[in-house]
Design a protein around this motif. Sequence first.
Motif, PDB file in Angstrom:
ATOM      1  N   TYR A 169       1.101  -0.926  -0.220  1.00 32.73           N
ATOM      2  CA  TYR A 169       0.675   0.187  -0.429  1.00 32.73           C
ATOM      3  C   TYR A 169       0.699   1.660   0.453  1.00 32.73           C
ATOM      4  CZ  TYR A 169      -4.349   2.258   0.717  1.00 32.73           C
ATOM      5  OH  TYR A 169      -5.176   3.473   0.822  1.00 32.73           O
ATOM      6  N   THR A 170       2.115   1.408   0.683  1.00 30.06           N
ATOM      7  CA  THR A 170       2.599   2.472   0.584  1.00 30.06           C
ATOM      8  C   THR A 170       3.407   2.953  -0.696  1.00 30.06           C
ATOM      9  OG1 THR A 170       3.753   1.987   2.315  1.00 30.06           O
ATOM     10  CG2 THR A 170       5.434   3.021   1.571  1.00 30.06           C
ATOM     11  N   ALA A 171       3.329   1.389  -1.464  1.00 28.73           N
ATOM     12  CA  ALA A 171       3.614   1.636  -3.001  1.00 28.73           C
ATOM     13  C   ALA A 171       2.981   2.230  -3.582  1.00 28.73           C
ATOM     14  CB  ALA A 171       4.873   0.126  -3.403  1.00 28.73           C
ATOM     15  N   VAL A 172       1.780   2.467  -3.576  1.00 28.81           N
ATOM     16  CA  VAL A 172       0.622   2.418  -4.322  1.00 28.81           C
ATOM     17  C   VAL A 172       0.016   3.790  -3.819  1.00 28.81           C
ATOM     18  CG1 VAL A 172      -1.835   2.768  -4.560  1.00 28.81           C
ATOM     19  CG2 VAL A 172      -0.895  -0.039  -4.518  1.00 28.81           C
ATOM     20  N   VAL A 173       0.207   4.092  -2.212  1.00 28.34           N
ATOM     21  CA  VAL A 173       0.051   5.547  -2.363  1.00 28.34           C
ATOM     22  C   VAL A 173       1.445   6.700  -2.973  1.00 28.34           C
ATOM     23  CG1 VAL A 173      -1.881   5.151  -0.518  1.00 28.34           C
ATOM     24  CG2 VAL A 173       0.637   5.422   0.021  1.00 28.34           C
ATOM     25  N   PHE A 174       2.579   6.519  -3.106  1.00 26.36           N
ATOM     26  CA  PHE A 174       3.946   7.097  -2.644  1.00 26.36           C
ATOM     27  C   PHE A 174       4.393   6.964  -4.022  1.00 26.36           C
ATOM     28  CE2 PHE A 174       7.674   8.967  -1.822  1.00 26.36           C
ATOM     29  CZ  PHE A 174       7.163  10.754  -1.800  1.00 26.36           C
ATOM     30  N   ASN A 175       4.316   7.571  -5.028  1.00 23.75           N
ATOM     31  CA  ASN A 175       5.305   7.154  -6.332  1.00 23.75           C
ATOM     32  C   ASN A 175       6.944   8.348  -6.068  1.00 23.75           C
ATOM     33  OD1 ASN A 175       6.766   6.555  -8.906  1.00 23.75           O
ATOM     34  ND2 ASN A 175       4.575   6.068  -9.313  1.00 23.75           N
ATOM     35  N   PRO A 176       7.794   7.250  -5.950  1.00 17.74           N
ATOM     36  CA  PRO A 176       8.699   8.126  -5.632  1.00 17.74           C
ATOM     37  C   PRO A 176       8.920   8.132  -6.887  1.00 17.74           C
ATOM     38  CG  PRO A 176       9.238   6.162  -4.393  1.00 17.74           C
ATOM     39  CD  PRO A 176       8.159   6.438  -5.228  1.00 17.74           C
ATOM     40  N   ALA A 177       9.731   7.830  -7.943  1.00 14.84           N
ATOM     41  CA  ALA A 177       9.586   9.041  -8.793  1.00 14.84           C
ATOM     42  C   ALA A 177       8.453   9.948 -10.101  1.00 14.84           C
ATOM     43  CB  ALA A 177       9.590   7.783 -10.798  1.00 14.84           C
ATOM     44  N   ASP A 178       7.067   9.611  -9.076  1.00 14.71           N
ATOM     45  CA  ASP A 178       6.977  10.911  -9.475  1.00 14.71           C
ATOM     46  C   ASP A 178       6.777  12.343  -8.964  1.00 14.71           C
ATOM     47  OD1 ASP A 178       5.243   9.566 -11.873  1.00 14.71           O
ATOM     48  OD2 ASP A 178       3.677   9.698  -9.996  1.00 14.71           O
ATOM     49  N   THR A 179       7.368  12.037  -7.299  1.00 13.07           N
ATOM     50  CA  THR A 179       7.699  12.821  -6.556  1.00 13.07           C
ATOM     51  C   THR A 179       8.854  13.705  -7.280  1.00 13.07           C
ATOM     52  OG1 THR A 179       6.728  11.740  -4.798  1.00 13.07           O
ATOM     53  CG2 THR A 179       8.538  13.523  -4.040  1.00 13.07           C
ATOM     54  N   ALA A 180      10.138  12.598  -7.589  1.00 14.67           N
ATOM     55  CA  ALA A 180      11.408  13.670  -7.742  1.00 14.67           C
ATOM     56  C   ALA A 180      10.807  14.182  -9.170  1.00 14.67           C
ATOM     57  CB  ALA A 180      12.179  12.731  -7.834  1.00 14.67           C
ATOM     58  N   ASP A 181       9.827  13.535  -9.706  1.00 14.07           N
ATOM     59  CA  ASP A 181      10.021  14.175 -11.475  1.00 14.07           C
ATOM     60  C   ASP A 181       9.560  16.538 -11.365  1.00 14.07           C
ATOM     61  OD1 ASP A 181      10.927  12.756 -12.963  1.00 14.07           O
ATOM     62  OD2 ASP A 181       8.565  11.152 -13.913  1.00 14.07           O
ATOM     63  N   ASN A 182       8.439  15.847  -9.913  1.00 16.46           N
ATOM     64  CA  ASN A 182       7.998  17.037  -9.689  1.00 16.46           C
ATOM     65  C   ASN A 182       8.163  18.176  -8.905  1.00 16.46           C
ATOM     66  OD1 ASN A 182       5.485  16.433 -10.777  1.00 16.46           O
ATOM     67  ND2 ASN A 182       4.366  15.249  -8.910  1.00 16.46           N
ATOM     68  N   LEU A 183       9.376  17.159  -8.286  1.00 22.28           N
ATOM     69  CA  LEU A 183      10.755  18.302  -7.835  1.00 22.28           C
ATOM     70  C   LEU A 183      11.653  18.937  -8.241  1.00 22.28           C
ATOM     71  CD1 LEU A 183      11.957  16.275  -4.889  1.00 22.28           C
ATOM     72  CD2 LEU A 183      10.921  18.813  -4.416  1.00 22.28           C
ATOM     73  N   LYS A 184      11.805  18.305  -9.587  1.00 19.79           N
ATOM     74  CA  LYS A 184      12.723  18.942 -10.953  1.00 19.79           C
ATOM     75  C   LYS A 184      12.389  20.072 -12.435  1.00 19.79           C
ATOM     76  CE  LYS A 184      15.657  16.923 -14.680  1.00 19.79           C
ATOM     77  NZ  LYS A 184      15.730  15.639 -15.454  1.00 19.79           N
ATOM     78  N   LYS A 185      10.590  19.885 -11.909  1.00 18.92           N
ATOM     79  CA  LYS A 185      10.027  20.280 -12.682  1.00 18.92           C
ATOM     80  C   LYS A 185       9.782  21.832 -12.110  1.00 18.92           C
ATOM     81  CE  LYS A 185       6.130  19.094 -13.938  1.00 18.92           C
ATOM     82  NZ  LYS A 185       4.732  18.172 -14.191  1.00 18.92           N
ATOM     83  N   TYR A 186       9.548  21.777 -10.838  1.00 16.95           N
ATOM     84  CA  TYR A 186       9.824  23.375 -10.640  1.00 16.95           C
ATOM     85  C   TYR A 186      10.953  23.952  -9.908  1.00 16.95           C
ATOM     86  CZ  TYR A 186       5.130  22.746 -10.075  1.00 16.95           C
ATOM     87  OH  TYR A 186       3.249  22.278 -11.303  1.00 16.95           O
ATOM     88  N   GLY A 187      12.070  22.986  -9.914  1.00 19.10           N
ATOM     89  CA  GLY A 187      13.116  23.688 -10.012  1.00 19.10           C
ATOM     90  C   GLY A 187      13.594  23.404  -8.451  1.00 19.10           C
ATOM     91  N   GLY A 188      13.344  22.297  -7.696  1.00 18.17           N
ATOM     92  CA  GLY A 188      13.334  21.765  -6.118  1.00 18.17           C
ATOM     93  C   GLY A 188      14.551  19.936  -6.213  1.00 18.17           C
ATOM     94  N   PHE A 189      14.996  20.626  -5.038  1.00 13.90           N
ATOM     95  CA  PHE A 189      16.314  19.448  -5.528  1.00 13.90           C
ATOM     96  C   PHE A 189      16.915  19.098  -3.805  1.00 13.90           C
ATOM     97  CE2 PHE A 189      19.023  22.855  -5.533  1.00 13.90           C
ATOM     98  CZ  PHE A 189      19.929  22.622  -4.638  1.00 13.90           C
ATOM     99  N   VAL A 190      16.920  18.185  -3.887  1.00 13.39           N
ATOM    100  CA  VAL A 190      17.509  17.635  -2.504  1.00 13.39           C
ATOM    101  C   VAL A 190      18.994  17.758  -2.399  1.00 13.39           C
ATOM    102  CG1 VAL A 190      17.822  15.534  -0.674  1.00 13.39           C
ATOM    103  CG2 VAL A 190      15.752  15.402  -1.547  1.00 13.39           C
ATOM    104  N   PRO A 191      20.072  18.822  -0.885  1.00 14.60           N
ATOM    105  CA  PRO A 191      20.616  18.819  -0.992  1.00 14.60           C
ATOM    106  C   PRO A 191      21.538  17.423  -1.498  1.00 14.60           C
ATOM    107  CG  PRO A 191      19.769  20.257   1.156  1.00 14.60           C
ATOM    108  CD  PRO A 191      18.867  19.334  -0.364  1.00 14.60           C
ATOM    109  N   GLY A 192      22.755  17.833  -2.355  1.00 12.61           N
ATOM    110  CA  GLY A 192      23.844  16.199  -1.763  1.00 12.61           C
ATOM    111  C   GLY A 192      23.153  15.614  -2.923  1.00 12.61           C
ATOM    112  N   ILE A 193      22.041  15.572  -3.525  1.00 12.14           N
ATOM    113  CA  ILE A 193      21.826  13.692  -4.752  1.00 12.14           C
ATOM    114  C   ILE A 193      21.330  15.308  -5.662  1.00 12.14           C
ATOM    115  CG2 ILE A 193      19.527  12.709  -4.896  1.00 12.14           C
ATOM    116  CD1 ILE A 193      21.719  11.685  -2.383  1.00 12.14           C
TER     117      ILE A 193
END
Length: 452
Positions: free
Chosen positions: A337-361
């Motif tokens: 269910y965690t894999a269903v409700v949270f998609n790391p790939a979509d979250t990373a794409d949204n961060l990249k789209k709006y210019g956000g990034f995790v420091p060091g990553i």
Amino acid sequence: MASASEQAMASLNFGVLAKATELKKRIWFTLGALIVYRIGTYVPVPGVDAAVMGEILAQHGGGILGMFDMFSGGALGRMTVFALNIMPYISASIIVQLMTAAIPSWEQLKKEGEAGRKKLNQYTRYLTVLIALFQAWGIAIGLEGMRGQFGAAVYDPGWFFRISCVTTLVGGTMFLMWLGEQITARGVGNGISLIIFAGIVANLPSALVSTLELGRTGALSTFFIIFFLLAALAIIFVVVFIERAQRRIPVQYPKRQVGNRMFSGEATHLPLKLNTAGVIPPIFASSLLLLPATIAGFSTDPTQEGWLQTISAMLGHGRPLYMGLYMALIAFFAFFYTAVVFNPADTADNLKKYGGFVPGIRPGQHTAEYLDRVLTRLTVVGAFYLCVVCIIPEVLISQYGVPFYFGGTSLLIIVSVTMDTVSQVQSHLFAHQYEGLIKKARLGGRGMPRPR
């Protein structure tokens, strides 16, 4: 470290509640709606002998019927108009949520914002009607074949009873779905969750009285009851602590220029809950494990030995096989269910789209892998926590005979709904206090003399 908004909300004085007229109206509306729900749990379905239904439920209370009766606040045991409760809507919501990950068109609707959310809610309502029709028809057919010491469960079986029973039960579920939406819109908290919460809490006083009665008769020692109550408070504290726990991943947004204006970069965080799956894994796991016992109780003669009776006996409450499978299924559904409700790939794409990034990553795929790795570690701890909380009632019931469903699914629902409702009340109080400060500032500004 707490954020500025959390610090401000923590400093709120609930004396402001006396001045928050809008919040008081919402609270009274919520209480009134829940009272209407509780009254409905005592309105019987026409043509059914409630005494026979209560006797049958007592015989098969260890199956899935007992769990549904707990969620409905005893409405199923009394065979009332709210016997199905809001469970068809919960099932439909879970199915729609799972299907959004499997059907691309539904996943696209989920990303379309408010319009897509309304469309998915419409699908959920249609599916709720279908599930309620199926369950109500099964109950109507099953009631006609039930007999107890007092006679048949149905006074006058036939097509008229089936149609009236299905209409009554489906109508009750539709009314509860509407009532839950009204509580969400005009009251405080999530209406659907509060209806389930009210059903579970309604059974707590009788369970507590039964426990104290065992202490009075000497079946349970006074020391054990005191220890039991202290352990209950300790576990509630742990559940609250874990449910509030989160891993905050820092996110940095760079400076950006819009027209002739320069906006400075800002630092925020991405909160990942320790228990992302919530209460869904225990519900799924217990439903699957209780199915064999329920089918065995209704399909054949309990006095005869058969493979179905053997399996249901091995999967009885407190048995080692039951506990082992229970924990394994909870862990599986926690990850699923965690894999269903949270998609790391979509979250990373949204961060990249709006210019956000995790420091060091690096943005993109590396960020998705990092989020997936962190989420996997959190889910391991969350699954272990769910297993511990859900095994406690099984040990208490099987080893000590405590007639009190302490911990497990009911405790998680009670704590989660209480925290969500209190949070919304605090938000309303904070908004009211903020509006008062704005009005004072405006009045103060009007009274100041104009500069010459």
